[in-house]
Design an enzyme around this catalytic site. Structure first.
Site, PDB file in Angstrom:
ATOM      1  CG  ASP A  32      34.133  -8.144 -34.992  1.00 18.31           C
ATOM      2  OD1 ASP A  32      35.120  -8.785 -34.554  1.00 18.31           O
ATOM      3  OD2 ASP A  32      34.199  -7.344 -35.950  1.00 18.31           O
ATOM      4  CB  ALA A  33      28.209 -10.757 -33.057  1.00 19.76           C
ATOM      5  CD  GLU A  34      29.974 -14.945 -27.603  1.00 17.32           C
ATOM      6  OE1 GLU A  34      30.127 -15.558 -26.546  1.00 17.32           O
ATOM      7  OE2 GLU A  34      28.867 -14.800 -28.172  1.00 17.32           O
ATOM      8  CE1 TYR A  35      36.756  -7.635 -26.955  1.00 19.68           C
ATOM      9  CE2 TYR A  35      35.381  -5.827 -27.778  1.00 19.68           C
ATOM     10  CZ  TYR A  35      36.484  -6.275 -27.063  1.00 19.68           C
ATOM     11  OH  TYR A  35      37.306  -5.365 -26.458  1.00 19.68           O
ATOM     12  CD  GLU A 113      51.625  22.266 -61.656  1.00 12.90           C
ATOM     13  OE1 GLU A 113      52.297  21.857 -62.626  1.00 12.90           O
ATOM     14  OE2 GLU A 113      51.502  21.643 -60.593  1.00 12.90           O
ATOM     15  CE  LYS A 115      50.992  28.200 -53.985  1.00 11.29           C
ATOM     16  NZ  LYS A 115      50.158  28.572 -52.838  1.00 11.29           N
ATOM     17  NE  ARG A 136      55.439  21.758 -47.670  1.00  7.86           N
ATOM     18  CZ  ARG A 136      55.846  22.712 -46.836  1.00  7.86           C
ATOM     19  NH1 ARG A 136      55.056  23.122 -45.872  1.00  7.86           N
ATOM     20  NH2 ARG A 136      57.041  23.242 -46.954  1.00  7.86           N
ATOM     21  CD  GLU A 173      47.681  22.186 -52.189  1.00  5.52           C
ATOM     22  OE1 GLU A 173      48.819  21.645 -52.305  1.00  5.52           O
ATOM     23  OE2 GLU A 173      47.481  23.168 -51.472  1.00  5.52           O
TER      24      GLU A 173
HETATM   25  O1  D41 Z   1      48.460  23.400 -56.605  1.00  6.52           O
HETATM   26  C1  D41 Z   1      49.264  23.558 -55.687  1.00  6.52           C
HETATM   27  N1  D41 Z   1      48.889  24.072 -54.533  1.00  6.52           N
HETATM   28  C2  D41 Z   1      50.689  23.162 -55.884  1.00  6.52           C
HETATM   29  C3  D41 Z   1      51.532  23.132 -54.788  1.00  6.52           C
HETATM   30  C4  D41 Z   1      51.221  22.820 -57.159  1.00  6.52           C
HETATM   31  N2  D41 Z   1      50.445  22.806 -58.248  1.00  6.52           N
HETATM   32  N3  D41 Z   1      52.521  22.486 -57.286  1.00  6.52           N
HETATM   33  C5  D41 Z   1      53.352  22.468 -56.220  1.00  6.52           C
HETATM   34  N4  D41 Z   1      54.658  22.149 -56.419  1.00  6.52           N
HETATM   35  C6  D41 Z   1      55.499  22.140 -55.396  1.00  6.52           C
HETATM   36  C7  D41 Z   1      56.938  21.796 -55.642  1.00  6.52           C
HETATM   37  C8  D41 Z   1      57.463  22.499 -56.867  1.00  6.52           C
HETATM   38  C9  D41 Z   1      57.794  22.204 -54.447  1.00  6.52           C
HETATM   39  C10 D41 Z   1      57.049  20.311 -55.832  1.00  6.52           C
HETATM   40  C11 D41 Z   1      52.879  22.785 -54.915  1.00  6.52           C
HETATM   41  C12 D41 Z   1      53.824  22.730 -53.879  1.00  6.52           C
HETATM   42  N5  D41 Z   1      55.124  22.418 -54.139  1.00  6.52           N
HETATM   43  C13 D41 Z   1      53.518  22.986 -52.466  1.00  6.52           C
HETATM   44  N6  D41 Z   1      52.344  22.916 -51.898  1.00  6.52           N
HETATM   45  C14 D41 Z   1      52.478  23.212 -50.596  1.00  6.52           C
HETATM   46  C15 D41 Z   1      53.779  23.462 -50.332  1.00  6.52           C
HETATM   47  C16 D41 Z   1      54.441  23.309 -51.495  1.00  6.52           C
END
Ligand code: D41
Length: 312
Positions: A32-35, A113, A115, A136, A173
């Site tokens: 790389d150095a020569e290049y 959970e 989001k 996605r 995410e």
């Molecule tokens: O925490 C999230 N943003 C989150 C997004 C999550 N905890 N679970 C998710 N599960 C899904 C499915 C059920 C469709 C598998 C998602 C998303 N989808 C999702 N995030 C963006 C589009 C869809």
């Protein structure tokens, strides 16, 4: 003068050849150095003799970005979106619909959970090694962001454990926490750069960098929330999938509640709303999922979203 022309011609030819050996044949002949030394020599000559300019010179791609946009890739299983509920009644209706589709009056076991307010991504592992990462996108195709995803410290490049599937596609995410966001904006303000409006925009802007050295300086984090394609391992529930992902070295949100009833999901929603502002990251609600993978299969999905999950 013609001596210079000859020298420039020779350097261009040589650099083209070495470039091809390096990038196309993956078989460099010189260091790389020569290049770099040859390239610097050519740059200096062209600068001193602007009349020798040529758009075909190897110097004309130095410093320009490799691509002006990301490549795209298809998801082997579509990344569906989430249906939304806005009040308790929508969630109770969601539960009734699932039980109707399954033909049962029994309680359904759910996971709930937070989001995460970030960007959904898919990571593909082949024989335990991170092979590809994509956004996605429209759910069918996303942009290839492997180099950027590799900069996230919490993304395992190599999976842990004995039971490593030959093919594993995980979904999660990517986000920036509240503290990381504040620090990033403070730094940008000092550098007179435009501020990000919120952590989600900061995360999106960081993942969209064509230069992953910039991404590496951003405080990106990830939580994995599901599995797409998997080969060689049989799982029976979403909560088992999450435990399995954790055992492979992935980061899972510790606030996920497993094996709860629909009424407990509603209780958890109140609890989460109460501590929303003290969480270290932004959330835009909660996701409720029927836990059993057999039930998920049986209730299926519309073209847009699975019938076994809902965002509240
Ligand atoms: O925490 C999230 N943003 C989150 C997004 C999550 N905890 N679970 C998710 N599960 C899904 C499915 C059920 C469709 C598998 C998602 C998303 N989808 C999702 N995030 C963006 C589009 C869809």
């Amino acid at each position: 003068m013609s001596e210079i022309v000859e020298k420039v011609e020779k350097l261009r030819q040589e650099l083209h050849r070495h470039n091809h050996r390096y990038y196309v044949l993956d078989d460099p002949e010189i260091s790389d150095a020569e290049y770099d030394r040859m390239m610097q020599e050519l740059i200096a000559l062209e600068k001193a003799h602007p009349e020798l300019y040529s758009p075909d010179s190897p110097t004309q791609r130095v410093g320009s970005l490799p691509l002006d946009k990301f490549e795209t890739v298809g998801h082997s299983i579509p990344m569906l979106s989430l249906d939304n509920g806005f009040q308790d009644e929508d969630i109770l209706e969601f539960d009734r619909r699932i039980r109707k589709l399954l033909g049962t009056t029994d309680e359904i076991s759910y996971t709930a959970e937070p989001k995460m307010d970030g960007l959904a991504v898919e990571l593909v592992y082949e024989n335990g090694r991170l092979a590809l990462a994509s956004t996605r996108g429209d759910g069918i195709r996303g942009e290839v962001i492997t180099a950027n995803i590799r900069t996230i410290g919490s993304v395992p490049l190599i999976l842990h454990g004995q039971n490593i599937p030959p093919i594993l596609e995980v979904r999660g995410e990517v986000f920036i926490g509240k503290e990381g966001f504040e620090k990033l904006n403070e730094q940008r303000s000092k550098e007179d750069q435009p501020l990000f409006a919120n952590p989600r925009n900061a995360a999106a802007g960081s993942l969209r960098q064509l230069d992953s050295k910039i991404t590496a300086k951003r405080p990106l984090e990830i939580f994995l929330y599901g599995i797409g394609r998997i080969e060689g391992v049989q799982l029976v529930s979403h909560s088992e999938s999450l435990k399995f992902l954790q055992s492979l070295g992935f980061r899972i949100n510790p606030l996920i509640r497993a094996n709860i009833t629909i009424l407990q999901c509603l209780e958890y929603y109140r609890e989460l709303s109460g501590k929303r502002h003290s969480l270290p990251y932004e959330i835009d609600g909660m996701v409720i999922k029927a836990d059993s993978l057999e039930y998920q299969q049986r209730v299926g999905a519309t073209s847009r979203s699975p019938r076994w999950a809902i965002a509240y």
